[in-house]
Design a protein around this motif. Structure first.
Motif, PDB file in Angstrom:
ATOM      1  N   TRP A   1      16.322  11.798  48.302  1.00  0.00           N
ATOM      2  CA  TRP A   1      15.560  13.005  47.968  1.00  0.00           C
ATOM      3  C   TRP A   1      14.124  12.907  48.457  1.00  0.00           C
ATOM      4  O   TRP A   1      13.677  13.739  49.245  1.00  0.00           O
ATOM      5  CB  TRP A   1      15.566  13.259  46.459  1.00  0.00           C
ATOM      6  CG  TRP A   1      14.888  14.538  46.059  1.00  0.00           C
ATOM      7  CD1 TRP A   1      15.391  15.812  46.180  1.00  0.00           C
ATOM      8  CD2 TRP A   1      13.584  14.676  45.483  1.00  0.00           C
ATOM      9  NE1 TRP A   1      14.479  16.737  45.713  1.00  0.00           N
ATOM     10  CE2 TRP A   1      13.360  16.062  45.274  1.00  0.00           C
ATOM     11  CE3 TRP A   1      12.591  13.774  45.117  1.00  0.00           C
ATOM     12  CZ2 TRP A   1      12.178  16.553  44.726  1.00  0.00           C
ATOM     13  CZ3 TRP A   1      11.406  14.254  44.571  1.00  0.00           C
ATOM     14  CH2 TRP A   1      11.214  15.629  44.376  1.00  0.00           C
ATOM     15  N   LEU A   2      13.395  11.881  48.040  1.00  0.00           N
ATOM     16  CA  LEU A   2      11.980  11.789  48.367  1.00  0.00           C
ATOM     17  C   LEU A   2      11.740  11.768  49.870  1.00  0.00           C
ATOM     18  O   LEU A   2      10.914  12.536  50.386  1.00  0.00           O
ATOM     19  CB  LEU A   2      11.368  10.530  47.730  1.00  0.00           C
ATOM     20  CG  LEU A   2       9.895  10.297  48.058  1.00  0.00           C
ATOM     21  CD1 LEU A   2       9.019  11.389  47.454  1.00  0.00           C
ATOM     22  CD2 LEU A   2       9.431   8.921  47.577  1.00  0.00           C
ATOM     23  N   GLY A   3      12.432  10.899  50.589  1.00  0.00           N
ATOM     24  CA  GLY A   3      12.235  10.806  52.030  1.00  0.00           C
ATOM     25  C   GLY A   3      13.101  11.758  52.818  1.00  0.00           C
ATOM     26  O   GLY A   3      13.097  11.722  54.056  1.00  0.00           O
ATOM     27  N   GLY A   4      13.841  12.613  52.126  1.00  0.00           N
ATOM     28  CA  GLY A   4      14.689  13.602  52.779  1.00  0.00           C
ATOM     29  C   GLY A   4      14.118  14.995  52.621  1.00  0.00           C
ATOM     30  O   GLY A   4      13.121  15.362  53.251  1.00  0.00           O
ATOM     31  N   GLU A   5      14.720  15.780  51.733  1.00  0.00           N
ATOM     32  CA  GLU A   5      14.322  17.183  51.604  1.00  0.00           C
ATOM     33  C   GLU A   5      12.886  17.348  51.105  1.00  0.00           C
ATOM     34  O   GLU A   5      12.160  18.247  51.561  1.00  0.00           O
ATOM     35  CB  GLU A   5      15.280  17.922  50.669  1.00  0.00           C
ATOM     36  CG  GLU A   5      15.325  17.374  49.245  1.00  0.00           C
ATOM     37  CD  GLU A   5      16.355  18.095  48.391  1.00  0.00           C
ATOM     38  OE1 GLU A   5      15.988  19.112  47.770  1.00  0.00           O
ATOM     39  OE2 GLU A   5      17.513  17.639  48.338  1.00  0.00           O
ATOM     40  N   PHE A   6      12.446  16.491  50.177  1.00  0.00           N
ATOM     41  CA  PHE A   6      11.094  16.662  49.648  1.00  0.00           C
ATOM     42  C   PHE A   6      10.052  16.294  50.699  1.00  0.00           C
ATOM     43  O   PHE A   6       9.038  16.979  50.849  1.00  0.00           O
ATOM     44  CB  PHE A   6      10.913  15.826  48.380  1.00  0.00           C
ATOM     45  CG  PHE A   6       9.705  16.215  47.565  1.00  0.00           C
ATOM     46  CD1 PHE A   6       9.453  17.533  47.237  1.00  0.00           C
ATOM     47  CD2 PHE A   6       8.812  15.245  47.108  1.00  0.00           C
ATOM     48  CE1 PHE A   6       8.336  17.893  46.483  1.00  0.00           C
ATOM     49  CE2 PHE A   6       7.705  15.589  46.355  1.00  0.00           C
ATOM     50  CZ  PHE A   6       7.462  16.920  46.041  1.00  0.00           C
ATOM     51  N   GLN A   7      10.295  15.236  51.452  1.00  0.00           N
ATOM     52  CA  GLN A   7       9.358  14.869  52.515  1.00  0.00           C
ATOM     53  C   GLN A   7       9.282  15.957  53.573  1.00  0.00           C
ATOM     54  O   GLN A   7       8.207  16.265  54.086  1.00  0.00           O
ATOM     55  CB  GLN A   7       9.763  13.545  53.161  1.00  0.00           C
ATOM     56  CG  GLN A   7       8.851  13.147  54.324  1.00  0.00           C
ATOM     57  CD  GLN A   7       9.136  11.754  54.841  1.00  0.00           C
ATOM     58  OE1 GLN A   7       8.967  10.775  54.145  1.00  0.00           O
ATOM     59  NE2 GLN A   7       9.593  11.671  56.096  1.00  0.00           N
ATOM     60  N   ARG A   8      10.407  16.565  53.902  1.00  0.00           N
ATOM     61  CA  ARG A   8      10.379  17.647  54.890  1.00  0.00           C
ATOM     62  C   ARG A   8       9.494  18.792  54.406  1.00  0.00           C
ATOM     63  O   ARG A   8       8.746  19.388  55.193  1.00  0.00           O
ATOM     64  CB  ARG A   8      11.785  18.155  55.177  1.00  0.00           C
ATOM     65  CG  ARG A   8      11.766  19.301  56.186  1.00  0.00           C
ATOM     66  CD  ARG A   8      13.127  19.754  56.617  1.00  0.00           C
ATOM     67  NE  ARG A   8      13.025  20.881  57.526  1.00  0.00           N
ATOM     68  CZ  ARG A   8      14.068  21.517  58.045  1.00  0.00           C
ATOM     69  NH1 ARG A   8      15.298  21.119  57.757  1.00  0.00           N
ATOM     70  NH2 ARG A   8      13.876  22.543  58.859  1.00  0.00           N
ATOM     71  N   THR A   9       9.556  19.096  53.106  1.00  0.00           N
ATOM     72  CA  THR A   9       8.683  20.135  52.563  1.00  0.00           C
ATOM     73  C   THR A   9       7.222  19.727  52.665  1.00  0.00           C
ATOM     74  O   THR A   9       6.384  20.493  53.161  1.00  0.00           O
ATOM     75  CB  THR A   9       9.053  20.412  51.094  1.00  0.00           C
ATOM     76  OG1 THR A   9      10.300  21.117  51.041  1.00  0.00           O
ATOM     77  CG2 THR A   9       7.987  21.249  50.401  1.00  0.00           C
ATOM     78  N   LEU A  10       6.896  18.530  52.221  1.00  0.00           N
ATOM     79  CA  LEU A  10       5.509  18.089  52.177  1.00  0.00           C
ATOM     80  C   LEU A  10       4.886  17.950  53.559  1.00  0.00           C
ATOM     81  O   LEU A  10       3.660  18.004  53.701  1.00  0.00           O
ATOM     82  CB  LEU A  10       5.405  16.754  51.434  1.00  0.00           C
ATOM     83  CG  LEU A  10       5.815  16.750  49.957  1.00  0.00           C
ATOM     84  CD1 LEU A  10       5.725  15.334  49.385  1.00  0.00           C
ATOM     85  CD2 LEU A  10       4.959  17.704  49.128  1.00  0.00           C
ATOM     86  N   THR A  11       5.717  17.765  54.578  1.00  0.00           N
ATOM     87  CA  THR A  11       5.195  17.556  55.932  1.00  0.00           C
ATOM     88  C   THR A  11       5.304  18.794  56.816  1.00  0.00           C
ATOM     89  O   THR A  11       4.982  18.733  58.000  1.00  0.00           O
ATOM     90  CB  THR A  11       5.922  16.387  56.612  1.00  0.00           C
ATOM     91  OG1 THR A  11       7.333  16.650  56.630  1.00  0.00           O
ATOM     92  CG2 THR A  11       5.670  15.088  55.867  1.00  0.00           C
ATOM     93  N   THR A  12       5.751  19.914  56.244  1.00  0.00           N
ATOM     94  CA  THR A  12       5.823  21.157  57.025  1.00  0.00           C
ATOM     95  C   THR A  12       4.416  21.646  57.347  1.00  0.00           C
ATOM     96  O   THR A  12       3.566  21.767  56.462  1.00  0.00           O
ATOM     97  CB  THR A  12       6.592  22.236  56.239  1.00  0.00           C
ATOM     98  OG1 THR A  12       7.954  21.842  56.086  1.00  0.00           O
ATOM     99  CG2 THR A  12       6.534  23.580  56.967  1.00  0.00           C
ATOM    100  N   LEU A  13       4.183  21.920  58.612  1.00  0.00           N
ATOM    101  CA  LEU A  13       2.925  22.533  59.052  1.00  0.00           C
ATOM    102  C   LEU A  13       3.256  23.607  60.078  1.00  0.00           C
ATOM    103  O   LEU A  13       3.546  23.329  61.233  1.00  0.00           O
ATOM    104  CB  LEU A  13       1.988  21.494  59.668  1.00  0.00           C
ATOM    105  CG  LEU A  13       1.192  20.602  58.717  1.00  0.00           C
ATOM    106  CD1 LEU A  13       0.310  19.632  59.488  1.00  0.00           C
ATOM    107  CD2 LEU A  13       0.336  21.437  57.767  1.00  0.00           C
ATOM    108  N   GLY A  14       3.240  24.845  59.626  1.00  0.00           N
ATOM    109  CA  GLY A  14       3.508  25.954  60.514  1.00  0.00           C
ATOM    110  C   GLY A  14       4.934  25.957  61.030  1.00  0.00           C
ATOM    111  O   GLY A  14       5.846  25.381  60.425  1.00  0.00           O
ATOM    112  N   LYS A  15       5.123  26.580  62.188  1.00  0.00           N
ATOM    113  CA  LYS A  15       6.461  26.808  62.728  1.00  0.00           C
ATOM    114  C   LYS A  15       6.877  25.749  63.739  1.00  0.00           C
ATOM    115  O   LYS A  15       7.798  25.960  64.534  1.00  0.00           O
ATOM    116  CB  LYS A  15       6.529  28.206  63.334  1.00  0.00           C
ATOM    117  CG  LYS A  15       6.269  29.309  62.305  1.00  0.00           C
ATOM    118  CD  LYS A  15       6.142  30.672  62.935  1.00  0.00           C
ATOM    119  CE  LYS A  15       6.005  31.753  61.871  1.00  0.00           C
ATOM    120  NZ  LYS A  15       4.835  31.549  60.995  1.00  0.00           N
TER     121      LYS A  15
END
Length: 639
Positions: free
Chosen positions: A446-460
């Protein structure tokens, strides 16, 4: 069933998913006591699922005996509210165990991770790997209650006689009474200086140098006539001390209607209502919690004045301990004026659609008690708001609804309203929280998967780099040397049961260090998440929220990522530079004493974060700490 570890024998019933956040409010009648403990370690018994369920229920029936209701009008000195960890803290404050000698806790360890210091149990099957059918079964199990017996020194009474010399024991700043009175100038007596740019504030802390409370607010300040002539209010929260809460309202507002929005059920609900019996102006609204292990964790005030309307979103429970010597945070809205008669409900919207999102969040409760407030908000102008609302509300969501709540809501906003930065793989993510849920056998769950993807999203950008993630969580030493001492750990309910199953997480940990701000002595209950430049001088986003590091709070994907399940109610506000006509926020380096409004962002922790050193251990609430006294000269022996 029982399991031995280096920390003593403890009892397990069933799933531990975020169990530390989901305890019923109870009244502690026994102080921590010293008992014998077995230190040998062995593998837990293997039993079938159905047998385990039955045994778990039997165990829970023994362990979770319902306490007697607190007397009507009980004061905060006798009323204990919150998790098992908070109850242990309260008991420790009432009947502290003085530091006299250091019992030995040496014992055999089953398995160790490098520099971890914790025993790793063999029962590490991850509940969170279950498919949906198994997940439903898991939700129907009894909740976990782990019990770590306190430890008694093996020294004989004759050996115990030599006590620690008085000069070697840190003096208690409070003497025999735990709470001390705030100084006369602690509360605002004139219109406080508010940072009109970001409207982000810390709470006042008793016992700190005055300059570290400059620009900070106490709940009495927020409810004072300086902020408006109060007509009615709503208090959303997790823990309540009703008598204490009423006393925080100024005398002229103390009989104005208050609606309490809570998540308590059955006996806990009865206790809450009993607290309010002396106060005829208080009404109650129970939030629906239909998914197991969910909580009503949102912390918000809605304040309706003769002059308008205000929203306060914060991290504090409505109990004295949370406003006393802890670091908390809050966002306080501008005073929203009433719209002209005949205005449409959609009028008065902000560029961040805060009004729409607040109305949608209130509607998610599906209760008639909030209908009048929904109508009032429609009648006010919220266009000045420059933050985005990030909420969680219980349910399973598919399609476009997946992006309405939890971490996918954060991901959507970061996708739509931020922009990629050069070398973004070097821009770290920082998270700070006061409790930690179960996240699986490794970071990919979870942490390094879906949650990390959210936290590291920057724009498109299609890039999904893996930048450094710094998780700020207090060490045992941070807690021991805090203003409250070991009882501060009652607000950090990370259990040994959860910690032993995710030793991998501890490599992310950084200390609660506030040497430059002078607030390191007030343990954090604040929850913040942000992304900074590699030199920690710029922010690309910042979030203050009630949400701790758990899947229950943020949501978790299911059914091959086609559905998200959220267990709890949570609420926070997101700062994005684009809403302030900026590309990034400059970080304010010297916050205290507070000065005039600044364009620099007042990050409430020290940057850069300091990684745990060898020997540092994360605070675990339900094991003893007896090797050194805290600031009150006491040790920690949870019963």
């Amino acid at each position: 069933m029982t399991q031995d570890s280096q920390h003593g024998k403890w009892t397990i019933s069933s799933s531990d998913d975020d169990e530390d956040l989901h305890r019923s409010n109870t009244t502690v009648t026994k102080p921590p006591r010293l008992t014998d403990s077995n230190h040998n370690s062995h593998k837990p018994d293997s039993i079938s699922s159905s047998k385990q369920d039955k045994q778990a229920q039997e165990t829970a029936a023994v362990v979770k005996t319902e306490p007697q209701l607190a007397p009507v009008g009980a004061s905060s000195s006798t009323l204990v509210i919150g998790s098992d960890a908070r109850q242990a803290a309260h008991a420790s404050q009432l009947t502290p165990v003085k530091y006299e000698s250091s019992p030995s806790f040496a014992g055999k360890r089953k398995k160790e991770s490098d520099d971890s210091g914790w025993a790793l149990s063999d029962s590490d099957d991850d509940d969170d790997d279950d498919d949906d059918d198994d997940r439903v079964k898991k939700e129907n199990r009894s909740s976990v209650q782990q019990k770590v017996p306190a430890v008694k020194s093996s020294l004989s009474p004759k050996q115990k006689k030599p006590k620690v010399e008085k000069e070697s024991r840190p003096p208690s700043p409070h003497g025999r009474v735990y709470y001390i009175d705030e100084p006369d100038d602690f509360f605002e007596t004139s219109i406080p200086h508010l940072n009109d740019t970001y409207r982000l504030y810390l709470n006042k802390v008793t016992g700190l140098d005055r300059k570290y409370n400059s620009g900070a607010l106490h709940i009495r300040d927020i409810l004072s006539p300086l902020f408006g002539t109060l007509k009615e209010s709503v208090q959303f929260n997790y823990c309540f001390d009703i008598a204490w809460m009423v006393q925080q309202y100024p005398p002229e507002f103390r009989d104005r209607p208050v609606l309490i929005v809570h998540g308590d059920k059955r006996e806990a609900k009865a206790r809450l209502i009993q607290q309010g019996q002396p106060f005829s102006h208080i009404r109650y609204c129970q939030a629906k919690l239909d998914i197991a292990f969910g909580t009503h964790h949102t912390k918000m005030m809605l304040l309706w004045y003769e002059e308008g309307f205000r929203v306060v979103i914060m991290t504090s429970n409505l109990i004295r301990a949370d406003w006393y010597q802890k670091t908390q945070g809050m966002w306080i809205s501008p005073l929203f004026r009433r719209l002209p008669a005949g205005s449409a409900a959609s009028d008065g919207e902000s560029s961040t659609f805060f009004k729409r999102d607040l109305l949608e969040y209130l509607a998610s409760y599906r209760v008639p008690e909030l209908s009048d407030w929904i109508q009032r908000i429609k009648e006010h102008d919220l266009s000045e708001t420059r933050v985005y609302l990030i909420a969680s509300t219980p349910g399973r969501y598919v399609g476009s609804d997946m992006e309405r709540w939890g971490h996918l809501r954060l991901r959507k906003l970061l996708y739509d309203h931020t922009h990629p930065v050069p070398n973004e793989e070097n821009w770290p993510v920082i998270g700070q929280f006061s409790s930690i849920g179960s996240m699986g056998l490794d970071k990919t769950k979870w942490l390094g998967g879906e949650f990390q993807r959210t936290l590291t999203t920057l724009g498109k950008s299609s890039l999904h780099p893996a930048p450094p993630i710094h998780l700020v969580y207090p060490t045992v030493e941070d807690v021991r040397t805090s203003l409250e001492g070991y009882p501060a750990g009652g607000s950090l309910p990370y259990s040994i049961q959860t910690a032993q199953k995710q030793l991998w997480l501890h490599s992310y940990f950084h200390r609660w260090k506030a040497d430059t701000t002078g607030r390191s002595h007030a343990m954090p209950h604040i929850k913040i998440y942000m992304r900074t430049s590699p030199d920690f001088t710029e922010l690309v986003w910042f979030l203050i929220t009630s949400a701790n590091l758990s899947k229950a709070a943020w949501g978790a994907l299911e059914k091959n990522n086609t559905q998200v399940m959220v267990r709890s109610y949570e609420l926070g506000v997101l700062y994005l530079p684009s809403a302030f006509n900026r590309t990034t926020f400059p970080v304010q380096k010297n916050q205290f004493p507070a000065t005039a409004s600044s364009d620099a962002f007042p990050v409430p922790i020290d940057l850069p974060p300091k990684h745990y050193s060898t020997g540092d251990q994360p605070w675990i609430w339900n094991i003893p700490y007896t090797n050194a006294p805290d600031t009150h000269g006491n040790i920690w022996v949870p019963s």
